[in-house]
Scaffold this motif. Sequence first.
Motif, PDB file in Angstrom:
ATOM      1  N   ASP A 156      45.736  -1.608  30.188  1.00 24.39           N
ATOM      2  CA  ASP A 156      44.711  -2.649  30.299  1.00 24.39           C
ATOM      3  C   ASP A 156      43.428  -2.371  29.520  1.00 24.39           C
ATOM      4  OD1 ASP A 156      45.477  -4.901  31.962  1.00 24.39           O
ATOM      5  OD2 ASP A 156      43.414  -4.817  32.684  1.00 24.39           O
ATOM      6  N   THR A 157      43.326  -1.177  28.917  1.00 27.23           N
ATOM      7  CA  THR A 157      42.125  -0.827  28.155  1.00 27.23           C
ATOM      8  C   THR A 157      42.554  -0.277  26.797  1.00 27.23           C
ATOM      9  OG1 THR A 157      42.117   1.396  29.122  1.00 27.23           O
ATOM     10  CG2 THR A 157      40.781  -0.275  30.239  1.00 27.23           C
ATOM     11  N   SER A 158      41.593   0.000  25.939  1.00 28.20           N
ATOM     12  CA  SER A 158      41.962   0.479  24.607  1.00 28.20           C
ATOM     13  C   SER A 158      40.885   1.390  24.018  1.00 28.20           C
ATOM     14  CB  SER A 158      42.188  -0.708  23.669  1.00 28.20           C
ATOM     15  OG  SER A 158      40.992  -1.466  23.569  1.00 28.20           O
ATOM     16  N   GLY A 159      41.235   2.033  22.908  1.00 29.50           N
ATOM     17  CA  GLY A 159      40.275   2.810  22.129  1.00 29.50           C
ATOM     18  C   GLY A 159      39.731   4.020  22.851  1.00 29.50           C
ATOM     19  N   GLN A 196      39.380   3.780  26.674  1.00 28.98           N
ATOM     20  CA  GLN A 196      40.614   4.129  27.376  1.00 28.98           C
ATOM     21  C   GLN A 196      40.800   5.646  27.439  1.00 28.98           C
ATOM     22  OE1 GLN A 196      44.577   4.515  25.422  1.00 28.98           O
ATOM     23  NE2 GLN A 196      44.859   2.439  26.217  1.00 28.98           N
ATOM     24  N   ARG A 197      40.559   6.323  26.326  1.00 28.89           N
ATOM     25  CA  ARG A 197      40.797   7.763  26.280  1.00 28.89           C
ATOM     26  C   ARG A 197      39.850   8.532  27.209  1.00 28.89           C
ATOM     27  NH1 ARG A 197      41.560   8.210  19.820  1.00 28.89           N
ATOM     28  NH2 ARG A 197      41.304  10.443  20.125  1.00 28.89           N
ATOM     29  N   MET A 198      38.617   8.080  27.290  1.00 27.92           N
ATOM     30  CA  MET A 198      37.663   8.732  28.200  1.00 27.92           C
ATOM     31  C   MET A 198      38.086   8.527  29.651  1.00 27.92           C
ATOM     32  SD  MET A 198      34.660  10.482  28.164  1.00 27.92           S
ATOM     33  CE  MET A 198      35.306  11.564  29.423  1.00 27.92           C
ATOM     34  N   LEU A 199      38.515   7.319  29.998  1.00 25.13           N
ATOM     35  CA  LEU A 199      38.997   7.050  31.360  1.00 25.13           C
ATOM     36  C   LEU A 199      40.206   7.925  31.697  1.00 25.13           C
ATOM     37  CD1 LEU A 199      38.805   3.136  31.576  1.00 25.13           C
ATOM     38  CD2 LEU A 199      37.392   4.754  32.863  1.00 25.13           C
ATOM     39  N   VAL A 200      41.138   8.035  30.746  1.00 24.26           N
ATOM     40  CA  VAL A 200      42.358   8.826  30.979  1.00 24.26           C
ATOM     41  C   VAL A 200      42.003  10.296  31.210  1.00 24.26           C
ATOM     42  CG1 VAL A 200      44.483   9.695  29.884  1.00 24.26           C
ATOM     43  CG2 VAL A 200      43.952   7.252  29.806  1.00 24.26           C
ATOM     44  N   VAL A 201      41.064  10.828  30.422  1.00 22.67           N
ATOM     45  CA  VAL A 201      40.623  12.226  30.622  1.00 22.67           C
ATOM     46  C   VAL A 201      40.045  12.399  32.031  1.00 22.67           C
ATOM     47  CG1 VAL A 201      38.926  13.973  29.905  1.00 22.67           C
ATOM     48  CG2 VAL A 201      40.265  12.777  28.183  1.00 22.67           C
ATOM     49  N   LEU A 202      39.209  11.462  32.464  1.00 22.96           N
ATOM     50  CA  LEU A 202      38.598  11.552  33.801  1.00 22.96           C
ATOM     51  C   LEU A 202      39.652  11.469  34.908  1.00 22.96           C
ATOM     52  CD1 LEU A 202      35.444   9.296  33.322  1.00 22.96           C
ATOM     53  CD2 LEU A 202      35.479  11.791  33.452  1.00 22.96           C
ATOM     54  N   VAL A 203      40.648  10.606  34.711  1.00 25.20           N
ATOM     55  CA  VAL A 203      41.687  10.417  35.725  1.00 25.20           C
ATOM     56  C   VAL A 203      42.605  11.638  35.823  1.00 25.20           C
ATOM     57  CG1 VAL A 203      43.731   8.995  36.280  1.00 25.20           C
ATOM     58  CG2 VAL A 203      41.577   7.892  35.746  1.00 25.20           C
ATOM     59  N   GLN A 204      42.660  12.456  34.775  1.00 24.69           N
ATOM     60  CA  GLN A 204      43.415  13.722  34.861  1.00 24.69           C
ATOM     61  C   GLN A 204      42.829  14.625  35.957  1.00 24.69           C
ATOM     62  OE1 GLN A 204      46.269  13.902  33.012  1.00 24.69           O
ATOM     63  NE2 GLN A 204      45.448  11.886  32.545  1.00 24.69           N
ATOM     64  N   LYS A 244      34.718  14.631  20.598  1.00 26.75           N
ATOM     65  CA  LYS A 244      33.960  15.788  21.113  1.00 26.75           C
ATOM     66  C   LYS A 244      33.230  15.411  22.402  1.00 26.75           C
ATOM     67  CE  LYS A 244      33.806  19.299  19.416  1.00 26.75           C
ATOM     68  NZ  LYS A 244      34.650  20.484  19.768  1.00 26.75           N
ATOM     69  N   PHE A 245      32.622  14.232  22.401  1.00 24.76           N
ATOM     70  CA  PHE A 245      31.945  13.745  23.611  1.00 24.76           C
ATOM     71  C   PHE A 245      32.953  13.588  24.755  1.00 24.76           C
ATOM     72  CE2 PHE A 245      28.540  12.760  20.720  1.00 24.76           C
ATOM     73  CZ  PHE A 245      27.391  12.724  21.499  1.00 24.76           C
ATOM     74  N   ILE A 246      34.111  13.006  24.449  1.00 24.04           N
ATOM     75  CA  ILE A 246      35.135  12.751  25.468  1.00 24.04           C
ATOM     76  C   ILE A 246      35.611  14.063  26.095  1.00 24.04           C
ATOM     77  CG2 ILE A 246      37.551  11.994  25.769  1.00 24.04           C
ATOM     78  CD1 ILE A 246      36.848   9.699  23.738  1.00 24.04           C
ATOM     79  N   THR A 247      35.929  15.042  25.249  1.00 21.74           N
ATOM     80  CA  THR A 247      36.449  16.321  25.754  1.00 21.74           C
ATOM     81  C   THR A 247      35.417  17.049  26.608  1.00 21.74           C
ATOM     82  OG1 THR A 247      37.842  16.531  23.805  1.00 21.74           O
ATOM     83  CG2 THR A 247      37.472  18.530  25.075  1.00 21.74           C
ATOM     84  N   SER A 270      28.532   2.286  21.586  1.00 22.20           N
ATOM     85  CA  SER A 270      28.217   0.915  22.042  1.00 22.20           C
ATOM     86  C   SER A 270      29.302   0.422  22.988  1.00 22.20           C
ATOM     87  CB  SER A 270      28.117  -0.016  20.828  1.00 22.20           C
ATOM     88  OG  SER A 270      29.372  -0.051  20.162  1.00 22.20           O
ATOM     89  N   GLY A 271      29.069  -0.733  23.569  1.00 23.44           N
ATOM     90  CA  GLY A 271      30.072  -1.401  24.404  1.00 23.44           C
ATOM     91  C   GLY A 271      30.454  -0.618  25.649  1.00 23.44           C
ATOM     92  N   HIS A 272      31.718  -0.753  26.046  1.00 14.67           N
ATOM     93  CA  HIS A 272      32.185  -0.139  27.292  1.00 14.67           C
ATOM     94  C   HIS A 272      32.157   1.390  27.219  1.00 14.67           C
ATOM     95  CE1 HIS A 272      33.157  -4.071  28.653  1.00 14.67           C
ATOM     96  NE2 HIS A 272      34.166  -4.242  27.821  1.00 14.67           N
ATOM     97  N   LEU A 273      32.431   1.942  26.030  1.00  6.68           N
ATOM     98  CA  LEU A 273      32.383   3.408  25.892  1.00  6.68           C
ATOM     99  C   LEU A 273      30.980   3.919  26.172  1.00  6.68           C
ATOM    100  CD1 LEU A 273      33.675   6.150  25.154  1.00  6.68           C
ATOM    101  CD2 LEU A 273      32.979   5.712  22.775  1.00  6.68           C
ATOM    102  N   GLU A 274      29.984   3.265  25.614  1.00 10.54           N
ATOM    103  CA  GLU A 274      28.595   3.676  25.857  1.00 10.54           C
ATOM    104  C   GLU A 274      28.275   3.641  27.354  1.00 10.54           C
ATOM    105  OE1 GLU A 274      23.996   2.128  25.209  1.00 10.54           O
ATOM    106  OE2 GLU A 274      25.613   1.085  24.167  1.00 10.54           O
ATOM    107  N   LYS A 275      28.658   2.539  28.011  1.00  9.98           N
ATOM    108  CA  LYS A 275      28.378   2.404  29.453  1.00  9.98           C
ATOM    109  C   LYS A 275      29.072   3.513  30.257  1.00  9.98           C
ATOM    110  CE  LYS A 275      27.384  -2.548  29.741  1.00  9.98           C
ATOM    111  NZ  LYS A 275      27.821  -3.252  28.544  1.00  9.98           N
ATOM    112  N   LEU A 276      30.321   3.835  29.869  1.00 10.88           N
ATOM    113  CA  LEU A 276      31.070   4.879  30.583  1.00 10.88           C
ATOM    114  C   LEU A 276      30.447   6.255  30.361  1.00 10.88           C
ATOM    115  CD1 LEU A 276      33.441   5.941  32.238  1.00 10.88           C
ATOM    116  CD2 LEU A 276      34.888   5.761  30.203  1.00 10.88           C
ATOM    117  N   LEU A 277      30.100   6.585  29.117  1.00 17.05           N
ATOM    118  CA  LEU A 277      29.480   7.893  28.837  1.00 17.05           C
ATOM    119  C   LEU A 277      28.146   8.031  29.582  1.00 17.05           C
ATOM    120  CD1 LEU A 277      30.156   8.289  24.978  1.00 17.05           C
ATOM    121  CD2 LEU A 277      31.412   9.342  26.865  1.00 17.05           C
TER     122      LEU A 277
END
Length: 321
Positions: free
Chosen positions: A144-147, A150-158, A193-196, A230-237
């Motif tokens: 349901d998500t992308s880019g 999505q990858r940041m959410l997946v890392v957190l859900v681990q 790098k930010f995601i990890t 920007s966008g959803h990634l910015e809000k999540l970070l």
Amino acid sequence: MAKSTRGTIKDFPAFKANDDAEALRKAMKGLGTDEDPIMKILTSRSNAQRQQISVAFKTLFGRDLVDDLKSELTGKLEKVIVALMTPAGLYDACELKHALKGAGTSEHVLIEIIASRTTAEINHIKKVYKEEYGSELEDDITGDTSGYFQRMLVVLVQANRDPDSKVNDSVVDQDAQDLFKAGELKWGTDEEKFITLLGTRSNAHLRKVFDKYMTISGYQIEESIDRETSGHLEKLLLAIVKSVRSVPGYLAETLYSAMRGAGTDDCTLIRVMVSRSEVDMLDIRKEYRKHYGKSLLQAIKGDTSGDYRNTLLLVCGGDDE
């Protein structure tokens, strides 16, 4: 899961499930509903006690308490009461499922829950989600998500974040340098790098990284994220950084945003008030008062009405003026 002592709702000392079940049945029986005892009983019992009331209700009357509440109540009052009756892990799982299904994704719900829950809470949510819906939370997020979002959410859900005991000062320096190079020093941003780093380092470690980052760059990490993404990634970070600094601070800001301006985001207001009522509502109240110049109780009074307002005020549990 460990109980927090910073909630406004705790176990009711003289608890008798049968007595509460009878009082609730009486409030809903016959013509009209007496909302007052429903609100008072359910906001002064812990979630575990509410589950016992539900069992007692079925044993005594052969009826489902939540079904009866749904048929007797309406609108926002019904929503908040049903939320109070839902076990904590299941409530988060339901909110995530609701955010992921249908035409559009409610990204702000995914961000708020996944960024602010502990590793233990995420693992519990995943387990309940699978039991309830027969699918993996990660798979539904991926579908349901992308880019990078999505990858940041997946890392957190681990839920593989280092424990807070793990802080290594030499690694702190390196991480701060890496984030600086990945953002401010780079043409374009090295999102990976930010995601990890934001998804795997312990909170205690990251707080030191943020301090070091400020020393190296002259910017708060939030300013750099604001400029570089920007966008959803910015809000999540930003939600992750704010939660690392202080979950109650982040959720106080979430409540403030839900009640600011024209129209109230009641779904967010209910979700935060109910899900944190036994965790850290006292700390959220304190942060709200500190940052927004009035108490959370006063904000709710000014922004809601009727029995819905009265229920939220009972969950809030007091004033901080």
